[in-house]
Design an enzyme around this catalytic site. Structure first.
Site, mmCIF file in Angstrom:
data_model
loop_
_atom_site.group_PDB
_atom_site.id
_atom_site.type_symbol
_atom_site.label_atom_id
_atom_site.label_comp_id
_atom_site.label_asym_id
_atom_site.label_seq_id
_atom_site.Cartn_x
_atom_site.Cartn_y
_atom_site.Cartn_z
ATOM 1 N N SER A 351 19.581 55.900 53.458
ATOM 2 C CA SER A 351 18.458 55.794 53.425
ATOM 3 C C SER A 351 18.292 57.512 53.004
ATOM 4 O O SER A 351 17.019 57.988 51.967
ATOM 5 C CB SER A 351 17.109 55.093 53.497
ATOM 6 O OG SER A 351 18.148 53.701 53.706
ATOM 7 N N GLY A 423 21.781 51.372 44.947
ATOM 8 C CA GLY A 423 20.153 50.705 44.490
ATOM 9 C C GLY A 423 19.264 51.294 44.464
ATOM 10 O O GLY A 423 17.883 51.926 44.525
ATOM 11 N N ARG A 451 21.391 44.233 38.850
ATOM 12 C CA ARG A 451 21.125 44.263 40.051
ATOM 13 C C ARG A 451 19.110 43.986 39.431
ATOM 14 O O ARG A 451 19.200 45.147 38.569
ATOM 15 C CB ARG A 451 20.679 44.940 41.483
ATOM 16 C CG ARG A 451 21.946 44.904 42.165
ATOM 17 C CD ARG A 451 22.582 46.138 43.534
ATOM 18 N NE ARG A 451 21.416 45.843 44.181
ATOM 19 C CZ ARG A 451 21.293 46.739 45.109
ATOM 20 N NH1 ARG A 451 21.888 47.155 45.130
ATOM 21 N NH2 ARG A 451 20.595 46.509 46.020
ATOM 22 N N GLN A 498 12.045 50.202 49.322
ATOM 23 C CA GLN A 498 12.719 50.410 47.788
ATOM 24 C C GLN A 498 11.812 50.836 46.599
ATOM 25 O O GLN A 498 10.972 51.263 46.346
ATOM 26 C CB GLN A 498 14.143 50.088 47.151
ATOM 27 C CG GLN A 498 15.173 50.604 47.851
ATOM 28 C CD GLN A 498 16.156 49.592 47.412
ATOM 29 O OE1 GLN A 498 15.530 48.766 46.707
ATOM 30 N NE2 GLN A 498 17.799 49.448 48.015
ATOM 31 N N ASP A 644 19.797 44.127 55.550
ATOM 32 C CA ASP A 644 21.031 44.966 55.536
ATOM 33 C C ASP A 644 21.868 44.773 56.317
ATOM 34 O O ASP A 644 23.407 44.773 55.246
ATOM 35 C CB ASP A 644 20.559 46.836 54.501
ATOM 36 C CG ASP A 644 19.972 46.673 53.391
ATOM 37 O OD1 ASP A 644 20.093 46.250 52.662
ATOM 38 O OD2 ASP A 644 19.619 47.928 52.850
ATOM 39 N N ARG A 675 24.418 37.808 49.254
ATOM 40 C CA ARG A 675 24.777 38.013 50.045
ATOM 41 C C ARG A 675 24.695 36.886 50.962
ATOM 42 O O ARG A 675 25.843 36.242 51.854
ATOM 43 C CB ARG A 675 24.588 38.990 51.128
ATOM 44 C CG ARG A 675 24.787 40.385 50.126
ATOM 45 C CD ARG A 675 24.071 41.747 51.406
ATOM 46 N NE ARG A 675 24.924 43.041 50.831
ATOM 47 C CZ ARG A 675 23.681 43.784 51.252
ATOM 48 N NH1 ARG A 675 22.725 44.539 51.604
ATOM 49 N NH2 ARG A 675 25.202 44.869 50.836
ATOM 50 N N ARG A 722 29.107 45.339 52.207
ATOM 51 C CA ARG A 722 28.574 44.559 53.376
ATOM 52 C C ARG A 722 29.036 43.216 54.291
ATOM 53 O O ARG A 722 30.168 43.485 54.992
ATOM 54 C CB ARG A 722 27.077 44.609 53.051
ATOM 55 C CG ARG A 722 26.519 46.130 53.531
ATOM 56 C CD ARG A 722 24.936 46.247 54.038
ATOM 57 N NE ARG A 722 24.398 47.249 53.382
ATOM 58 C CZ ARG A 722 24.230 48.267 54.224
ATOM 59 N NH1 ARG A 722 25.281 48.193 55.200
ATOM 60 N NH2 ARG A 722 23.746 49.487 53.921
#
Length: 773
Positions: A351, A423, A451, A498, A644, A675, A722
């Site tokens: 990030s 993203g 997405r 975001q 996350d 997820r 992930r």
């Protein structure tokens, strides 16, 4: 791939046609022939079919050589003599010869097999499609135009090479009404040769090839011809370095063939030549005026563009310029058990790496960055700013130097900005680019294009931005520049750093004040870094705001290690008996420490050591030892602080005693994958009891102090890094090996994950996976 063609006819037995025959022979195609040593073994189960190969060529000597070399079973100089019963016809003649060959084929096609399929190998498709329409009255459904991206300076059947197409691309350009069976048969033909088969439309193919193949050949021919006509040409060529020889090697190609290509693809070649001449004029101007920044920007952009796209191609066949589909697959195989000990430093925070490039580019002055994450996502951001005219040196061992252009110094990119799987980059770019004077298109890989982007596009439209999205508010994003933005007060419907960052970046260019209220705290890296660059950002309670029209001043940035990357090793140590691990220089921003808080609530022995602040961001060394974990109800206020990190935390829950309950995490359904569903499917595959709900999950932990808490199994990571890394660490307490599919994207988020995993004690192997395996 099996080739089921009783009679293959190759029209034009030169290098391309001869190499096709050689590759098929080596793969086992043809009467009573065994695969050649080595090459056949490279494509397991590919061919091995007793078919016949015939050829037509105007040179009888080429036919005789083809028979003598064992490449063809027979042939003739007349098409009428060899068309009988042909099931697949490959036209491998020069582009300008295609009109007459197509016309003759149309007259004789009734003598071929009833289900005959026709394909070609020409490097320009629109001209050949026109030939087909002229000859057949339309583009027949059984005609599949194609182009192998392979070749050599040699020519003729004597130069045939069975490995010419091995690991090379073949582009097919089917029409909307092309017969799917015909398409699959042509695909099978090239895959049997070891090629990677891709599809695109005719116009796009000709544009792309004009730039990537035709223009370089044109430049090589022109350069060598220019130098060869000078008086001192002997001296020039005598002392030419390797670079000159490498660049001009392609000037040794067949001049007749290339003349035909340039004539056939005239418009696209001229357009690419116009672009090149404009670029050359810019470089000339920079040299004339001694503009070192402009020269550096061009040379550095070119150098890293080559490395960046080469890196992408080595990991995936998807490339923004070609709009191809991903083909390459990577699998992890992780043995049960292992230890977790040592002292490691995970890569820099993704990030913060993204934001350092963005704000450094918009700042006035030079920004020095240390600890930059050299993963594909961050490199995509870096490359995008290079394409918008920013001179950026590096990265080299985590160091990047950004020559800022100021708030209004970005230039229009020459094409879409490709951000890979990032993203964060796409959503933050949307805000930043909404305030520019030029139009932009943002695109990404197959995962990113699924997405949702409406969450940033909708509030940006309220500010006055004009943004087009694909169906369902998904990428690509088309951002129309030159719009006057106005500040708004926006209550975010979901907790998303975001979205908040996107609106704050747009607010830099907006008239008045931009205020964003978040329903729960999210990471505040953007606010902290804006302040570090001298831009005033205010915060009160759940709302932050800024005034548009200010400026950014360059400042040094030391990127801390990414707590999201550290999480996998924190959980690995927490669940493994005897573990003792230190993770150095990890960012512990208060908006990111949900994983630390949750692990401690579960009973983890986790301590923060050597706490300090670097560039406005708090960091510490994280020291974790194994301790028995217990299931908990995860506090709602911690969910956005660990959004996350939940895939890895689910593995901690699977090893805890009792039930761990998560609610309020519907955001997990719109990440790189759903997820919640992906982790639930994976937990089911290894035998972990759980209950999935709309906004969370209940996980029943194994709770054993020693030995396995669940079994092994096979996991589909859905190309989500992930998910892949979480189940890799799960193997530490598994009863059998865990196999994880689609792991190529791990490099996107965490370069070096495999090496660090092995270093601390995991037994992890990676292997290439065949398509569909």
């Amino acid at each position: 791939m099996r080739v089921n063609e009783p009679r293959l006819l190759i029209v034009g037995l030169g290098l391309i046609g001869g190499s096709l025959a050689a590759a098929l022979r080596a793969a086992g195609f043809g009467a009573a022939r065994e695969p050649s040593a080595g090459f056949g073994a490279a494509k397991e189960g590919s061919a091995g079919f007793r078919g016949a190969i015939h050829a037509c060529d105007p040179d009888p000597g080429e036919i005789a050589r083809g028979i003598e070399m064992g490449l063809i079973d027979g042939g003739d100089t007349e098409l009428a003599a060899v068309i009988e019963g042909a099931s697949l016809v490959v036209l491998a003649v020069p582009v300008l010869a295609m009109r007459s060959v197509m016309g003759e084929l149309a007259r004789l096609i009734d003598r071929a097999a009833p289900d005959v399929v026709i394909t070609d190998v020409g490097s320009t498709k629109a001209t050949i499609r026109d030939c087909a329409r002229e000859a057949f009255g339309c583009v027949p459904p059984h005609l599949v135009l194609g182009h192998p991206i392979a070749g050599s300076e040699k020519s003729g059947v004597a130069a045939a090479n069975p490995e010419l197409y091995l690991r090379h691309k073949v582009i097919l350009t089917p029409e909307p009404d092309t017969d799917p069976v015909a398409l699959s048969r042509v695909r099978a033909l090239w895959e049997a040769c070891g090629a990677e088969v891709l599809e695109m439309d005719v116009v796009r193919h000709d544009q792309v090839l004009a730039r990537t193949s035709h223009l370089p050949h044109l430049l090589a021919f022109s350069l060598v011809d220019t130098l060869a006509r000078q008086d001192e040409r002997l001296e020039i060529f005598r002392y030419a370095a390797g670079g000159f020889r490498d660049f001009t090697r392609i000037a040794g190609s067949d001049p007749v063939m290339w003349r035909d290509i340039f004539v056939a693809n005239r418009e696209a070649v001229l357009a690419s030549l116009d672009d090149f001449e404009a670029g050359l004029a810019r470089i000339r101007q920079a040299i004339e005026h001694g503009d070192s920044d402009a020269m550096l920007a061009t040379f550095d952009r070119a150098r890293h563009a080559r490395h960046y796209f080469e890196s992408l191609l080595n990991k995936t066949s998807y490339q923004a310029e070609y709009q191809m589909q991903q083909q390459g697959k990577l699998r992890y195989r992780v043995a049960p058990g292992g230890t977790v000990t040592g002292r490691i430093r995970v890569p820099g925070d993704k990030s913060i790496s993204h934001r350092s490039i963005m704000l450094g580019a918009l700042a006035e002055g030079v920004t020095e960055v240390k600890g930059f994450l050299e993963g594909e996502d961050s490199l995509a951001t870096l490359q995008a700013f290079r394409e918008m005219g920013v001179a950026i040196e590096g990265p080299h061992q985590g160091r990047v130097t950004i020559h800022g252009v100021g708030m209004h110094g970005l230039k229009a990119p020459s094409g879409p900005l490709y951000v890979g799987n990032a993203g964060t980059a796409m959503r933050l770019f949307a805000g930043l680019l909404a305030g520019q004077a030029f139009d932009t298109e943002l695109t990404g890989d197959t995962s990113l294009t699924k997405r949702p982007m409406g969450r940033v596009a909708d509030p940006l439209r309220l500010m006055g931005a004009v943004i087009d999205t694909a169906e369902g508010g998904r990428p690509p994003l088309h951002i129309h520049g030159g719009r006057a933005l106005k500040g708004i007060t926006y209550d975010m419907p979901m907790a998303s750093a975001q979205v908040k960052s996107c609106l704050l970046l747009a607010g830099l260019y907006a008239e008045g004040e931009t205020r964003v209220r978040e329903p729960a705290p999210t990471r505040d890296h953007t606010e902290r870094m804006l302040a570090g660059f001298g831009y005033e950002v205010h915060r009160e309670g759940d709302t932050c705001w800024l005034q548009g029209g200010g400026k950014l001043t360059a400042a040094p940035i030391d990127v801390p290690s990414d707590i999201s990357s550290a999480t996998f090793f924190l959980v690995a140590a927490a669940i493994t008996p005897g573990a003792d691990l230190v993770l150095e220089h990890v960012g512990i921003n208060p908006t990111r420490i949900g994983v630390i808080n949750i692990l401690r609530l579960m009973g983890a022995d986790l301590r923060l050591e050597n706490e300090r602040e670097v560039g406005g961001e708090p960091v510490a060394d994280l020291h974790i030892r194994h301790a028995p974990l217990k299931g908990i109800d995860i506090p709602l206020d911690q969910v956005p602080l660990a959004i996350d990190e939940f895939p890895a935390l689910f593995i901690a829950a699977a090893n805890a005693e009792g039930v761990t309950r998560l609610r309020g995490a519907e955001e997990l359904r719109v990440k790189e994958s759903d997820r919640l569903q992906a982790m639930a499917d994976g937990l089911a595959a290894i035998g972990v009891e759980h209950t999935l709900v709309a906004d969370g999950i209940d996980i029943v932990g194994g709770g054993k102090a020693e030995g396995p808490n669940y079994g092994g199994g096979r996991i589909d990571s859905l190309e989500d890094h992930r998910i892949a890394m979480s189940f890799a660490i799960a193997a530490l307490r598994a009863g059998d090996e865990i196999i994880i599919d689609d792991c190529a994207n791990v490099a996107t988020s965490f370069p070096g994950f495999i090496e660090l995993a092995r270093k601390v004690g995991l037994v992890l192997e990676e292997e290439a996976a065949e398509e569909g395996a």
